[in-house]
Design a protein around this motif. Structure first.
Motif, mmCIF file in Angstrom:
data_model
loop_
_atom_site.group_PDB
_atom_site.id
_atom_site.type_symbol
_atom_site.label_atom_id
_atom_site.label_comp_id
_atom_site.label_asym_id
_atom_site.label_seq_id
_atom_site.Cartn_x
_atom_site.Cartn_y
_atom_site.Cartn_z
ATOM 1 N N ARG A 193 1.722 7.250 -6.471
ATOM 2 C CA ARG A 193 0.736 8.306 -6.705
ATOM 3 C C ARG A 193 1.294 9.690 -6.383
ATOM 4 O O ARG A 193 0.801 10.700 -6.890
ATOM 5 C CB ARG A 193 -0.529 8.036 -5.889
ATOM 6 N N THR A 252 0.837 -1.207 0.000
ATOM 7 C CA THR A 252 0.000 0.000 0.000
ATOM 8 C C THR A 252 0.867 1.250 0.000
ATOM 9 O O THR A 252 0.611 2.207 -0.733
ATOM 10 C CB THR A 252 -0.926 0.007 1.222
ATOM 11 N N TYR A 288 3.952 1.557 -1.082
ATOM 12 C CA TYR A 288 4.639 1.704 -2.368
ATOM 13 C C TYR A 288 3.695 2.289 -3.413
ATOM 14 O O TYR A 288 4.084 3.182 -4.182
ATOM 15 C CB TYR A 288 5.175 0.351 -2.826
ATOM 16 N N LEU A 289 2.448 1.819 -3.436
ATOM 17 C CA LEU A 289 1.471 2.348 -4.394
ATOM 18 C C LEU A 289 1.157 3.811 -4.096
ATOM 19 O O LEU A 289 0.999 4.624 -5.024
ATOM 20 C CB LEU A 289 0.199 1.505 -4.357
ATOM 21 N N GLU A 290 1.070 4.159 -2.808
ATOM 22 C CA GLU A 290 0.859 5.560 -2.456
ATOM 23 C C GLU A 290 2.043 6.409 -2.902
ATOM 24 O O GLU A 290 1.874 7.549 -3.342
ATOM 25 C CB GLU A 290 0.635 5.709 -0.954
#
Length: 316
Positions: A285, A278, A280-282
């Motif tokens: 973004r 989570t 890493y994905l943030e």
């Protein structure tokens, strides 16, 4: 020569249990700050009321909710009147000469932008918590000496990559040059980002071993829990993309990728794979914003790549 004035800024979020020890340690300092500012991140444990009643001289900035470390300290720095800004976690105790010795170190060299103290483990005071921050040639950030005995190699004043913002001192003017702490980082690694930005702009950091702080690591932010794991992956990615000069970033890229895979794998083994992914994905973004900020950060650079490489040492 007059003694520079210092504003101490202490972020707080539900830290009532720590506040008496922290403020009493400040009261014992041989050099008293011009002011102490507590920025309260919407605490619900009675912190605000306790400080207002027991320490009425403390300037409280009360935020409506928890905005994280970077936002809180920026509000404190904006309100500060001192020539120097001391940042201090609420979960700390201090040697009586802590502030005086940090100020003395910065007074002696105008080329210094910040000072790191010797942070010892609160519960085992012969154990290093942090002797300033380090940066390896592979882009890994570390607390110098963390978990080691406080031996002779930590007794020498020396230049280091940066200071842990849990107990540190900055010239207020440096924030005019490089800007405030990056509030997009929220909490975790915002101080490392600041350290690199200061170094890029030519402001060095000194480690002051006789300025001693005792730290309850993880008392507020947590230790090996979901939030730190998530924010580590999120903010390291932002840090690399935003602040490293391109030649260094490209040379470190294989190691950054390998380090990310290793951390996420370890998180999975520890049952924290979800928060790591989570985070890493943030971080991905955040990339458009970090790329926009990158040009501003690099425009402040006054040092060459060889100097930056000299700061990047294996974990010593």
């Amino acid at each position: 020569m007059t003694t520079p004035t210092v504003s101490l800024v202490i972020p707080n979020w539900n830290g009532l249990v720590h506040l008496k020890g922290c403020f009493d340690a400040i009261a014992r300092q041989t050099l008293q700050p011009l002011e102490t500012i507590m920025v309260d991140n919407g605490s619900t444990d009675g912190s605000f009321e306790f400080v207002r009643q027991r320490y009425p001289h403390i300037h409280i900035i009360a935020l409506s909710s928890n905005h994280g470390f970077a936002y809180a300290v920026n509000r404190g720095i904006e309100a500060a009147r001192g020539e120097f800004i001391g940042l201090l976690n609420n979960d700390t105790d201090l040697d009586d000469h802590w502030l005086e010795r940090l100020v003395t170190a910065l007074k002696e060299d105008q080329g210094l932008g910040s000072a790191a103290c010797k942070m010892l483990n609160f519960y085992n005071r012969s154990m290093i918590d942090s002797a300033g921050d380090g940066l390896t040639p592979y882009g890994s950030v570390y607390n110098r000496g963390h978990g080691e005995h406080d031996g002779s190699r930590f007794h020498t004043q020396e230049l280091v990559f940066g200071a842990c913002a849990g107990a540190s001192l900055y010239r207020k003017d440096v924030f005019k040059g490089v800007g405030p702490f990056d509030e997009d980082f929220v909490s975790f690694f915002e101080d490392v980002d600041m350290s690199l930005r200061l170094q890029l702009a030519g402001f060095k950091c000194i480690y002051v071993p006789d300025a001693v702080c005792y730290h309850k690591r993880g008392a507020t932010g947590g230790k090996a829990s979901a939030y730190p794991v998530k924010m580590t992956e999120r903010n390291l990615l932002a840090f690399y993309v935003k602040s490293f000069p391109l030649p260094l970033l490209l040379s470190m890229l294989p190691f950054i990728i390998a380090g990310t895979i290793r951390r996420i794998f370890r998180a999975v083994l520890a049952g924290l794979g979800g928060p790591a992914l989570t985070g890493y994905l943030e971080g991905l973004r955040l990339m458009p914003g970090m790329i926009r900020k990158r040009s501003l950060v690099q425009s402040t650079r006054k040092v060459d790549i060889s100097y930056l490489k000299s700061l990047m040492r294996k974990n010593d």
